[in-house]
Enzyme design. Structure first.
Site, mmCIF file in Angstrom:
data_model
loop_
_atom_site.group_PDB
_atom_site.id
_atom_site.type_symbol
_atom_site.label_atom_id
_atom_site.label_comp_id
_atom_site.label_asym_id
_atom_site.label_seq_id
_atom_site.Cartn_x
_atom_site.Cartn_y
_atom_site.Cartn_z
ATOM 1 N N GLU A 84 6.111 2.764 -4.831
ATOM 2 C CA GLU A 84 6.825 2.130 -3.788
ATOM 3 C C GLU A 84 6.368 0.659 -3.735
ATOM 4 O O GLU A 84 5.167 0.422 -3.596
ATOM 5 C CB GLU A 84 6.826 2.876 -2.743
ATOM 6 N N GLU A 100 9.017 2.848 6.487
ATOM 7 C CA GLU A 100 8.009 3.249 7.762
ATOM 8 C C GLU A 100 8.735 3.011 8.965
ATOM 9 O O GLU A 100 8.706 3.604 10.041
ATOM 10 C CB GLU A 100 6.758 3.008 7.440
ATOM 11 N N GLU A 107 9.783 5.302 12.120
ATOM 12 C CA GLU A 107 9.231 5.560 13.321
ATOM 13 C C GLU A 107 9.930 4.963 14.378
ATOM 14 O O GLU A 107 9.500 5.148 15.714
ATOM 15 C CB GLU A 107 7.579 4.651 13.225
ATOM 16 N N ASP A 115 -15.086 0.536 8.131
ATOM 17 C CA ASP A 115 -15.474 1.501 8.908
ATOM 18 C C ASP A 115 -16.360 2.482 8.088
ATOM 19 O O ASP A 115 -15.920 3.209 7.416
ATOM 20 C CB ASP A 115 -14.495 2.256 9.792
#
Length: 250
Positions: free
Chosen positions: A138, A147, A151, A173
């Site tokens: 994609e 998306e 949403e 992180d």
């Protein structure tokens, strides 16, 4: 020891409008129904052999209610707090077995509860730009459009993509690099009513979203100060681009 860095990419669409009542640019933000830390824990995206400080940090970033839920040791309740009634049986069993091996079999959850009790403060539910992970093969823009509709419920014909704008940001992180890529769109006039209540219209649109609303720059700054993820570095340049776009358009 495996020291490979893992890359997680999300792609989103910053969609703006001009609020004709106060003459301010606004963008659509969505609020997640659960914290990233809670999702990472339930999906076992951590190392049981990591230092305790890393695990305590994960619990610090959960909301108080999420920590209380984990302390019940009831994996079913934790899982369906995220997935609700979504049928993901194979994934569920895989993650449950890992949770059981990590926390239940060694000491019936005593270490887990002890770590949670060391957590201080509480995380917040993030306000974010609508975004998500790309599917296989994609394109970035196709992912952002898909998306955004999932949403918010707003389909492609209601906004115009401004192709000259594309921004990305990355942060780390532990062993994970998170990369966010954003495109920019301007809402068409047919949906520019300032009192359009997106929260009521789309709040049940997708399981992971709890709220959706239009926010101006002042609100974006206020939100950013109250959560761990700063929205200004992306939304600020987008608003400046929109101002120039509207100036030259007219």
């Amino acid at each position: 020891m495996d020291t490979a860095m893992q890359l997680k990419t999300s792609i989103g669409l910053i969609t703006c409008r001009m609020n004709t009542q106060n003459n301010q640019i606004e963008t659509i933000l969505v609020q997640k129904r659960y914290s990233l830390a809670f999702s990472e824990f339930i999906h076992c995206h951590y190392s049981i052999n990591a230092n305790q400080g890393h695990l305590i940090k994960m619990f610090n970033n959960m909301t108080i209610n999420e920590r209380l839920l984990v302390k019940t040791l009831d994996f079913d309740r934790m899982w369906y707090h995220i997935w609700i009634e979504t049928p993901v049986y194979e994934l569920y069993h895989k993650k449950y077995q890992k949770f059981r091996k990590n926390w239940l079999l060694p000491d019936n959850g005593k270490k887990l509860i002890s770590l949670i009790n060391q957590a201080k403060g509480s995380g917040t539910l993030l306000w974010e730009i609508p975004k998500g992970k790309p599917k296989e093969d994609e394109s970035d823009l196709t992912c952002a459009i898909r998306e955004f509709e999932e949403e918010t419920g707003i389909t492609r014909e209601y906004y115009q993509i401004l192709p000259e704008f594309k921004k990305s940001m990355s942060y780390f992180d532990g062993k994970t690099e998170y990369k966010h890529i954003y495109f920019l769109a301007m809402l068409c006039k047919s949906l520019e009513e300032p009192n359009m209540n997106l929260s009521l219209q789309y709040e049940n649109r997708i399981a992971e979203i709890s709220k959706i609303s239009w926010q101006n720059m002042e609100a974006v700054r206020f939100i950013s100060k109250r959560q761990s993820f700063n929205l200004e570095p992306m939304i600020g340049p987008a608003f400046n681009f929109i101002k120039n776009y509207l100036r030259y358009k007219h």
